[in-house]
Design a protein around this motif. Structure first.
Motif, PDB file in Angstrom:
ATOM      1  N   ARG A 264       0.852  -1.185   0.000  1.00 57.81           N
ATOM      2  CA  ARG A 264       0.000   0.000   0.000  1.00 57.81           C
ATOM      3  C   ARG A 264       0.894   1.242   0.000  1.00 57.81           C
ATOM      4  O   ARG A 264       1.972   1.254   0.594  1.00 57.81           O
ATOM      5  N   ARG A 265       0.395   2.286  -0.650  1.00 55.96           N
ATOM      6  CA  ARG A 265       1.195   3.505  -0.764  1.00 55.96           C
ATOM      7  C   ARG A 265       0.465   4.694  -0.151  1.00 55.96           C
ATOM      8  O   ARG A 265      -0.733   4.892  -0.379  1.00 55.96           O
ATOM      9  N   THR A 266       1.208   5.484   0.613  1.00 51.42           N
ATOM     10  CA  THR A 266       0.725   6.775   1.070  1.00 51.42           C
ATOM     11  C   THR A 266       1.630   7.828   0.445  1.00 51.42           C
ATOM     12  O   THR A 266       2.834   7.869   0.713  1.00 51.42           O
ATOM     13  N   VAL A 267       1.048   8.666  -0.410  1.00 51.84           N
ATOM     14  CA  VAL A 267       1.801   9.663  -1.151  1.00 51.84           C
ATOM     15  C   VAL A 267       1.470  11.049  -0.600  1.00 51.84           C
ATOM     16  O   VAL A 267       0.312  11.465  -0.591  1.00 51.84           O
ATOM     17  N   VAL A 347      -3.499   9.495  -1.153  1.00 55.93           N
ATOM     18  CA  VAL A 347      -2.777  10.705  -1.542  1.00 55.93           C
ATOM     19  C   VAL A 347      -3.137  11.823  -0.571  1.00 55.93           C
ATOM     20  O   VAL A 347      -4.320  12.174  -0.426  1.00 55.93           O
ATOM     21  N   VAL A 348      -2.138  12.349   0.109  1.00 58.58           N
ATOM     22  CA  VAL A 348      -2.324  13.481   1.019  1.00 58.58           C
ATOM     23  C   VAL A 348      -1.849  14.724   0.286  1.00 58.58           C
ATOM     24  O   VAL A 348      -0.690  14.817  -0.100  1.00 58.58           O
ATOM     25  N   HIS A 349      -2.736  15.668   0.098  1.00 58.08           N
ATOM     26  CA  HIS A 349      -2.476  16.824  -0.758  1.00 58.08           C
ATOM     27  C   HIS A 349      -2.246  18.066   0.091  1.00 58.08           C
ATOM     28  O   HIS A 349      -3.093  18.435   0.904  1.00 58.08           O
ATOM     29  N   LYS A 389      -8.540  14.465  12.785  1.00 61.50           N
ATOM     30  CA  LYS A 389      -9.186  13.209  13.184  1.00 61.50           C
ATOM     31  C   LYS A 389      -9.465  12.313  11.984  1.00 61.50           C
ATOM     32  O   LYS A 389      -9.388  11.084  12.077  1.00 61.50           O
ATOM     33  N   ARG A 390      -9.764  12.919  10.838  1.00 65.71           N
ATOM     34  CA  ARG A 390     -10.045  12.121   9.645  1.00 65.71           C
ATOM     35  C   ARG A 390      -8.804  11.364   9.169  1.00 65.71           C
ATOM     36  O   ARG A 390      -8.918  10.300   8.572  1.00 65.71           O
ATOM     37  N   TRP A 391      -7.638  11.921   9.454  1.00 64.23           N
ATOM     38  CA  TRP A 391      -6.392  11.230   9.127  1.00 64.23           C
ATOM     39  C   TRP A 391      -6.071  10.182  10.191  1.00 64.23           C
ATOM     40  O   TRP A 391      -5.732   9.044   9.880  1.00 64.23           O
ATOM     41  N   VAL A 401      -8.636   4.059  -3.934  1.00 69.68           N
ATOM     42  CA  VAL A 401      -7.846   5.282  -3.866  1.00 69.68           C
ATOM     43  C   VAL A 401      -8.565   6.280  -2.973  1.00 69.68           C
ATOM     44  O   VAL A 401      -9.774   6.471  -3.097  1.00 69.68           O
ATOM     45  N   ARG A 402      -7.816   6.899  -2.069  1.00 67.35           N
ATOM     46  CA  ARG A 402      -8.381   7.943  -1.209  1.00 67.35           C
ATOM     47  C   ARG A 402      -7.522   9.189  -1.314  1.00 67.35           C
ATOM     48  O   ARG A 402      -6.288   9.096  -1.375  1.00 67.35           O
ATOM     49  N   VAL A 403      -8.174  10.350  -1.314  1.00 62.81           N
ATOM     50  CA  VAL A 403      -7.469  11.625  -1.362  1.00 62.81           C
ATOM     51  C   VAL A 403      -7.799  12.415  -0.102  1.00 62.81           C
ATOM     52  O   VAL A 403      -8.970  12.597   0.233  1.00 62.81           O
ATOM     53  N   PHE A 404      -6.771  12.872   0.602  1.00 66.82           N
ATOM     54  CA  PHE A 404      -6.922  13.684   1.810  1.00 66.82           C
ATOM     55  C   PHE A 404      -6.402  15.086   1.502  1.00 66.82           C
ATOM     56  O   PHE A 404      -5.235  15.265   1.202  1.00 66.82           O
ATOM     57  N   ASP A 405      -7.300  16.076   1.562  1.00 65.30           N
ATOM     58  CA  ASP A 405      -6.927  17.466   1.319  1.00 65.30           C
ATOM     59  C   ASP A 405      -7.433  18.272   2.512  1.00 65.30           C
ATOM     60  O   ASP A 405      -8.425  18.985   2.424  1.00 65.30           O
ATOM     61  N   LEU A 406      -6.773  18.134   3.640  1.00 58.24           N
ATOM     62  CA  LEU A 406      -7.324  18.551   4.926  1.00 58.24           C
ATOM     63  C   LEU A 406      -6.979  19.980   5.329  1.00 58.24           C
ATOM     64  O   LEU A 406      -7.435  20.447   6.359  1.00 58.24           O
ATOM     65  N   CYS A 407      -6.193  20.685   4.524  1.00 62.37           N
ATOM     66  CA  CYS A 407      -5.828  22.061   4.854  1.00 62.37           C
ATOM     67  C   CYS A 407      -6.444  23.066   3.892  1.00 62.37           C
ATOM     68  O   CYS A 407      -6.048  24.219   3.873  1.00 62.37           O
ATOM     69  N   SER A 408      -7.395  22.607   3.089  1.00 66.03           N
ATOM     70  CA  SER A 408      -7.998  23.503   2.109  1.00 66.03           C
ATOM     71  C   SER A 408      -9.484  23.654   2.389  1.00 66.03           C
ATOM     72  O   SER A 408     -10.058  22.966   3.226  1.00 66.03           O
ATOM     73  N   ASP A 409     -10.096  24.538   1.642  1.00 62.79           N
ATOM     74  CA  ASP A 409     -11.540  24.716   1.712  1.00 62.79           C
ATOM     75  C   ASP A 409     -12.234  23.973   0.572  1.00 62.79           C
ATOM     76  O   ASP A 409     -13.398  24.208   0.292  1.00 62.79           O
TER      77      ASP A 409
END
Length: 437
Positions: A264-267, A347-349, A389-391, A401-409
């Motif tokens: 598994r990859r976390t990018v 993918v953490v953006h 918490k979502r992370w 595939v999951r995308v985490f964009d936790l610092c944006s609106d």
């Protein structure tokens, strides 16, 4: 850097980067004892491949250094770093040093390139700060950047036609010396941490990656990735000349996802230009907005397209597994079986958001004040993401595939792009999760 971890005050001539140490260390203490490398609880993500992907962006690259600081201290060191342009330089500084020297070498580089003649200290509010930044950028254009590049003399128009000196305004010999001093290329080529950097072949116009898993890397490959014309001359490698990879694509995400892997990859994808923005109100703002659009490489769109391709490949693999043996040799099945896919990708953006006083010169404005701000922004954004918490509550995925964009609106702060057929709890279409205000 170890002194900072222990809470000691840094020397006065160094950036003050310890504002969030207490919260970061509190998080670290619940996961891993960094000083002894002993986990205090089972980590369900321990076997994942951790990849750091760094976009180009010149002086904004200090944001990436801050991201790496929080990532390495709060979460873990990456197994693989990939970069374009300034991202390639940061990646080399990370991969080319031992764990205890990575942050000090990043700091040394960024203090060096921001050590020009100091400008007056001023508030970050209003037009006065804009004027200060523009003065700093003008200083860079006239005098260059210490340890990075210097103006050519005589200037390019007076150099012999056909020479590299005739097709670039600046000499990057200082960068070669800096890289050879701060980066251990023997360590990179030994393979303890994979390094990939992208550049463009000037003759063919084709994009090419230099990868420590496939070839020997030296300072030329890093310099080629950041040789942005007409400022810098192309770099010759094995008879070919290369320019900055950002001319074609400013993010290495596609290359990373194209490479085979069994885990598994976390990018962690770190971008320095935001594709989203406002309608410009002046010609100066037009130039800045145009640069954002050009160098953002349409990050959100490209990320979505690449991850959609991963979804199709994973679906094809599951479908083939369900087929009877008699159909396995069908030409269409054989073609589908060649689609490369990973078992699961997160993918953490993270994207740098320009300050209101930053204009089109922000990528070549190397003042010490701006460097400190960029570094701190990166560290804070990464820490915020890793504390979210979502992370923290995410479960290991076997596919999809999951995308985490936790610092944006952005409305799809957490999106499950696809899931395996066995995972009934996750929808097969993107599911936007509204980010908390």
């Amino acid at each position: 850097m170890r002194q900072l971890v222990r809470g000691k005050k840094p020397p006065q001539d160094q950036p003050h980067f310890d504002r969030h140490l207490q919260s970061d260390d509190a998080m670290t203490s619940t996961t891993t004892d960094r000083s002894h490398g002993v986990s205090t609880r089972a980590d369900p993500h321990a076997n994942e491949e951790c990849i750091l992907v760094l976009q180009g962006g010149g002086a904004l690259g200090a944001f990436q250094a801050g991201v790496f600081e929080s990532l390495s201290r709060v979460y873990r060191e990456p197994n693989w770093v990939a970069g374009i342009s300034i991202g390639a330089i940061n990646a080399a500084l990370i991969a080319g040093n031992t764990a205890e020297h990575r942050l000090p070498r990043l700091r040394e580089f960024w203090e060096l390139v921001s050590s020009s003649v100091p400008l007056p200290s001023i508030s970050s509010i209003g037009t006065a700060r804009e004027a200060l930044n523009e003065a700093s950028a003008t200083q860079v254009m006239v005098y260059g950047v210490p340890g990075f590049f210097k103006p050519r003399f005589p200037p390019a128009p007076f150099q012999p036609r056909g020479s590299l000196e005739a097709i670039s305004y600046y000499d990057t010999t200082p960068l070669k010396e800096t890289l050879e001093r701060l980066v251990d290329f023997d360590r990179i080529n030994a393979g303890s941490m994979r390094l990939s950097v992208g550049a463009v072949n000037v003759r063919t116009g084709n994009f090419e990656y230099f990868d420590s898993a496939k070839q020997t890397i030296d300072a030329r490959h890093i310099m080629a990735s950041g040789a942005l014309p007409p400022g810098f001359a192309p770099v010759e490698i094995d008879g070919e000349h290369y320019w900055d990879g950002g001319l074609v694509s400013n993010t290495p995400l596609q290359y990373v996802l194209d490479q085979p892997g069994s885990r598994r990859r976390t990018v962690f994808q770190v971008d320095l230009f935001a594709a989203l923005g406002m309608l410009p109100g002046s010609l100066q703002e037009v130039t800045g907005r145009e640069k954002d659009i050009r160098f953002s490489s349409r990050t959100r769109l490209n990320t979505t397209n690449e991850l959609d391709r991963q979804v199709i490949a994973q679906a094809a693999k599951r479908l083939i597994d369900k087929l009877p043996a008699a159909l396995r040799d069908d030409p269409d099945v054989v073609a589908l079986s060649k689609l490369r896919c990973e078992s699961a990708v997160d993918v953490v953006h993270l994207i740098y958001r320009s300050k209101h006083y930053e204009r089109q010169s922000k990528d070549y404005e190397f003042s010490r004040l701006s460097m400190q701000e960029h570094w701190e922004s990166g560290r804070a954004d990464m820490a915020r993401t890793l504390h979210d918490k979502r992370w923290l509550d995410r479960a290991p995925a076997e596919s999809g595939v999951r995308v985490f964009d936790l610092c944006s609106d952005h409305p799809s702060a957490v999106t499950a792009t696809a899931a395996s057929g066995a995972d009934k709890a996750t929808p097969t279409k993107p599911t936007p999760t509204k980010i908390a205000p």
